[in-house]
Design an enzyme around this catalytic site. Structure first.
Site, PDB file in Angstrom:
ATOM      1  N   GLY A 278       2.708   1.949   5.222  1.00 26.19           N
ATOM      2  CA  GLY A 278       3.872   1.099   5.511  1.00 26.19           C
ATOM      3  C   GLY A 278       4.687   1.613   6.684  1.00 26.19           C
TER       4      GLY A 278
ATOM      5  N   GLU B 152       5.711  -3.504   0.622  1.00 27.43           N
ATOM      6  CA  GLU B 152       5.691  -3.183  -0.821  1.00 27.43           C
ATOM      7  C   GLU B 152       4.892  -1.897  -0.957  1.00 27.43           C
ATOM      8  OE1 GLU B 152       7.130  -4.715  -3.316  1.00 27.43           O
ATOM      9  OE2 GLU B 152       7.657  -6.678  -2.509  1.00 27.43           O
TER      10      GLU B 152
ATOM     11  N   CYS C 165       1.677   0.719  -8.839  1.00 29.22           N
ATOM     12  CA  CYS C 165       2.839   1.170  -8.069  1.00 29.22           C
ATOM     13  C   CYS C 165       3.997   1.470  -9.018  1.00 29.22           C
ATOM     14  CB  CYS C 165       3.236   0.125  -7.045  1.00 29.22           C
ATOM     15  SG  CYS C 165       3.431  -1.513  -7.744  1.00 29.22           S
TER      16      CYS C 165
ATOM     17  N   GLY D 271       0.831  -1.202   0.000  1.00 30.93           N
ATOM     18  CA  GLY D 271       0.000   0.000   0.000  1.00 30.93           C
ATOM     19  C   GLY D 271       0.860   1.245   0.000  1.00 30.93           C
ATOM     20  N   SER D 272       0.302   2.323   0.514  1.00 30.00           N
ATOM     21  CA  SER D 272       0.994   3.614   0.475  1.00 30.00           C
ATOM     22  C   SER D 272       2.181   3.633   1.448  1.00 30.00           C
ATOM     23  CB  SER D 272       0.012   4.709   0.854  1.00 30.00           C
ATOM     24  OG  SER D 272      -0.501   4.442   2.142  1.00 30.00           O
TER      25      SER D 272
HETATM   26  P1  NAD Z   1      -3.462   2.232   1.296  1.00 29.50           P
HETATM   27  O1  NAD Z   1      -2.187   2.482   1.993  1.00 29.50           O
HETATM   28  O2  NAD Z   1      -4.559   3.207   1.453  1.00 29.50           O
HETATM   29  O3  NAD Z   1      -4.068   0.820   1.792  1.00 29.50           O
HETATM   30  C1  NAD Z   1      -3.377  -0.402   1.580  1.00 29.50           C
HETATM   31  C2  NAD Z   1      -3.886  -1.457   2.532  1.00 29.50           C
HETATM   32  O4  NAD Z   1      -3.444  -1.136   3.847  1.00 29.50           O
HETATM   33  C3  NAD Z   1      -5.417  -1.547   2.619  1.00 29.50           C
HETATM   34  O5  NAD Z   1      -5.800  -2.905   2.688  1.00 29.50           O
HETATM   35  C4  NAD Z   1      -5.717  -0.842   3.916  1.00 29.50           C
HETATM   36  O6  NAD Z   1      -6.930  -1.278   4.486  1.00 29.50           O
HETATM   37  C5  NAD Z   1      -4.518  -1.287   4.746  1.00 29.50           C
HETATM   38  N1  NAD Z   1      -4.262  -0.481   5.943  1.00 29.50           N
HETATM   39  C6  NAD Z   1      -4.221   0.864   6.049  1.00 29.50           C
HETATM   40  N2  NAD Z   1      -3.992   1.229   7.340  1.00 29.50           N
HETATM   41  C7  NAD Z   1      -3.848   0.071   8.036  1.00 29.50           C
HETATM   42  C8  NAD Z   1      -3.607  -0.222   9.417  1.00 29.50           C
HETATM   43  N3  NAD Z   1      -3.474   0.730  10.325  1.00 29.50           N
HETATM   44  N4  NAD Z   1      -3.540  -1.512   9.791  1.00 29.50           N
HETATM   45  C9  NAD Z   1      -3.683  -2.497   8.883  1.00 29.50           C
HETATM   46  N5  NAD Z   1      -3.945  -2.286   7.578  1.00 29.50           N
HETATM   47  C10 NAD Z   1      -4.034  -1.011   7.156  1.00 29.50           C
HETATM   48  O7  NAD Z   1      -3.114   2.007  -0.255  1.00 29.50           O
HETATM   49  P2  NAD Z   1      -4.099   1.858  -1.484  1.00 29.50           P
HETATM   50  O8  NAD Z   1      -4.697   3.176  -1.827  1.00 29.50           O
HETATM   51  O9  NAD Z   1      -5.002   0.685  -1.298  1.00 29.50           O
HETATM   52  O10 NAD Z   1      -3.066   1.431  -2.635  1.00 29.50           O
HETATM   53  C11 NAD Z   1      -2.289   2.344  -3.357  1.00 29.50           C
HETATM   54  C12 NAD Z   1      -0.874   2.403  -2.838  1.00 29.50           C
HETATM   55  O11 NAD Z   1      -0.310   1.101  -2.807  1.00 29.50           O
HETATM   56  C13 NAD Z   1       0.039   3.218  -3.732  1.00 29.50           C
HETATM   57  O12 NAD Z   1       0.904   3.979  -2.947  1.00 29.50           O
HETATM   58  C14 NAD Z   1       0.794   2.161  -4.517  1.00 29.50           C
HETATM   59  O13 NAD Z   1       2.028   2.595  -5.029  1.00 29.50           O
HETATM   60  C15 NAD Z   1       0.956   1.099  -3.482  1.00 29.50           C
HETATM   61  N6  NAD Z   1       1.191  -0.214  -4.074  1.00 29.50           N
HETATM   62  C16 NAD Z   1       2.440  -0.736  -3.965  1.00 29.50           C
HETATM   63  C17 NAD Z   1       2.730  -1.957  -4.558  1.00 29.50           C
HETATM   64  C18 NAD Z   1       4.097  -2.548  -4.504  1.00 29.50           C
HETATM   65  O14 NAD Z   1       4.233  -3.723  -4.788  1.00 29.50           O
HETATM   66  N7  NAD Z   1       5.122  -1.799  -4.155  1.00 29.50           N
HETATM   67  C19 NAD Z   1       1.714  -2.661  -5.239  1.00 29.50           C
HETATM   68  C20 NAD Z   1       0.439  -2.096  -5.303  1.00 29.50           C
HETATM   69  C21 NAD Z   1       0.198  -0.860  -4.715  1.00 29.50           C
END
Ligand code: NAD
Length: 517
Positions: A251, A268, A302, A246-247
């Site tokens: 992370g 990631e 990403c 995720g973001s």
């Molecule tokens: P996001 O960070 O909003 O959410 C990602 C996940 O994290 C979701 O399932 C969310 O519910 C969970 N999450 C958030 N806060 C949490 C917490 N406190 N405890 C547990 N889980 C929690 O990201 P998004 O909008 O879903 O995705 C887009 C982002 O993901 C972009 O920044 C993109 O670059 C990144 N991404 C990275 C990769 C990679 O492999 N590097 C792949 C896909 C997406």
């Protein structure tokens, strides 16, 4: 740019979602997560597709208890036999490839080819994991002591937690779950609440196949809020590994909580990926790769190409050709034939896109293409036009240092390769990078073995930044989190290493020649 429209769609009945007790077909009155139901919306129309009943703290605890038991059974199954289960899952996914790929498109708005391609990626990693199930093994290392043998063995790690981003609602789980399963781990998946239906359908396939083969509880799903379920999961000592995608902000938080309990994290996170275009580049090749990388998945990968760093001698021509190519892109229903760009995931992304465009203009950038919303006929969803923004002279454009998760590509110019490399490496993230050049001296400089070239986890020559194969390790450095998934030796993250030393002689010999008599 032109637009397409088409009627609404629903998940294919073959996926059996209606039979899942969590599935809520009628979401009337289910507004807000406090209703206990997460509503999944079709981003192309803005209409609800269906709802999913949320897990609570209690149901989370029950699931974890059951998983702890399931892990004890699963780890005792020989790895090649675990591979047979993963092989059967891959086969079953093949029979559902189109329906599942369509559901990905329906729920997150990527075009059908990309939705199906994503599920294909899970099938590919399943195949890869089957081979791995006969290969995970350790080294034998020469011992300094006579009549001693030293070796490494790799053991199952435990129940592991997988947190996934909305934009790859099937494959990110696949990369983790298929490897983890052959390694002897059981997998708890917490998907994004923006794409719970794909998770339900995908996990149900894996769970059904494994259960039919006598292995219940290897693949479990919790769908809940970050506050109630997410926080519980990342703090849970029963999950020795949290793999979170995720973001960067997510992370950073997850990493700290997991480190606080001395658990392991596989992160990631976001990217801010650049393509360098040298004067001797094949511009046709560069153009195609940049356009696919910048507008594919509506800029929500990403690995999306967010920055182009073009040599000053070819920058004008490249930008002209990019703008021409953008003008031919069809935006609309992701499931309609001929659409190249679907919607973005929601209003928040539209707002972020418009805000970034406004900031870019304030900072002296010139919008060469896009920069506004668009309303394809008959679709009430969230659409923006992919944008190209040219940086002002001097390349000062602070907004380009952030990852705005939308289709905006910033173009910078340079005169010297060192300057281009410094620009490429100047952002906080370190996921994907690319160079287009016909010169081996230039491309080797980009890949320099002394580490002074690209600082990213992925480096491509005469290829765009997105579209990785599963055979290599996937992931990035710096704020991208340092994790590696999929191929190469990524499987090691899902196992624990044990160094074993065996004395098959009759004397006690101490290491370093120490005498203790
Ligand atoms: P996001 O960070 O909003 O959410 C990602 C996940 O994290 C979701 O399932 C969310 O519910 C969970 N999450 C958030 N806060 C949490 C917490 N406190 N405890 C547990 N889980 C929690 O990201 P998004 O909008 O879903 O995705 C887009 C982002 O993901 C972009 O920044 C993109 O670059 C990144 N991404 C990275 C990769 C990679 O492999 N590097 C792949 C896909 C997406």
């Amino acid at each position: 740019m032109s637009t397409t429209a088409s009627p609404k769609h629903a998940p294919h009945p073959s996926l059996g979602l209606h039979d899942d007790p969590r599935f809520v077909a009628d979401v009337t009155g289910a507004e807000g997560l406090s209703s206990g139901v997460a509503v999944s919306y079709n981003p192309a129309t803005g209409d609800p597709i269906a709802g999913v009943r949320l897990d609570s703290a209690d149901s989370y605890e029950r699931t974890l208890d059951e998983m702890t038991e399931a892990f004890r059974r699963w780890r005792a199954v020989p790895a090649p036999e675990r591979g047979l289960v993963v092989r059967a899952i891959g086969e079953e996914l093949r029979t559902h490839l189109d329906a599942l790929g369509e559901l990905v498109s329906l729920e997150v708005g990527k075009i059908r080819a990309e939705g199906v391609g994503e599920v294909q990626e899970t099938i590919d990693i399943a195949d890869y994991a089957v081979g791995l199930s006969r290969m995970v093994g350790g080294a034998t290392i020469p011992s300094e002591r006579p009549m001693h043998r030293m070796m490494e063995q790799w053991l199952p790690l435990g129940p592991i937690g997988v947190i996934t981003a909305f934009n790859f609602p099937n494959a990110v789980w696949g990369w983790n779950a298929m490897l983890a399963a052959v390694c002897g781990d059981v997998v708890l998946w917490k998907p994004s609440l923006l794409a719970p239906l794909t998770a339900m359908a995908t996990n149900a396939i894996a769970d059904r196949v494994a259960s039919d083969m006598g292995h219940e509880g290897v693949f479990r799903l919790v769908i809940g809020t970050d506050d109630e379920v997410g926080e519980r999961m990342i703090a849970d000592r029963r999950l020795p590994l949290i793999s979170a995608t995720g973001s960067c902000a997510m992370g950073r938080h997850v990493g700290q909580v997991v480190a606080g309990r001395l658990g392991r994290c596989l992160l990631e996170l976001g990217g801010n990926n650049a393509v360098i275009v040298e004067p001797d580049a094949d511009l046709d090749l560069a153009l195609k790769s940049i356009v696919f990388g910048a507008v594919g998945t509506a800029g929500q990968r990403c690995t999306t190409t967010r920055r182009v760093i073009a040599h000053e001698s070819i920058a004008d021509e490249l930008v002209d050709r990019m703008a021409k190519a953008y003008s031919t892109i069809t935006i609309g229903d992701p499931l309609a034939e001929g659409t190249l760009v679907g919607p973005v995931i929601g209003q928040r992304t539209v707002d972020a896109y418009l805000d970034a465009i406004a900031q870019a203009k304030d900072q002296g950038g010139t919008v060469v293409a896009g920069g506004e919303t668009v309303s394809p006929e008959g679709l009430g969803g969230w659409f923006v036009k992919p944008a190209i923004v040219r940086a002002p002279k001097g390349n000062e454009l602070p907004i380009a240092m952030d990852e705005t998760f939308a289709p905006i590509c910033y173009v910078f110019t340079y005169s010297d390769l060192n300057e281009a490399l410094a620009m490429q490496n100047s952002v906080d993230q370190g996921l994907s990078s690319a160079i287009f050049s016909g010169s081996v001296r230039t491309t080797e400089r980009f890949l320099n073995v002394d580490g002074s070239g690209s600082d990213c986890g992925l480096a491509y020559v005469n290829l765009g930044t997105s579209g990785a194969e599963i055979g290599g390790a996937f992931g990035g450095e710096k704020d991208t989190g340092g994790g590696r998934e999929a191929g190469s030796d990524s499987w090691k993250a899902y196992m624990r290493r044990q160094t074993c030393t065996i004395n098959y002689g009759n004397e006690l010999r101490l290491a370093q020649g120490i005498r203790f008599e």
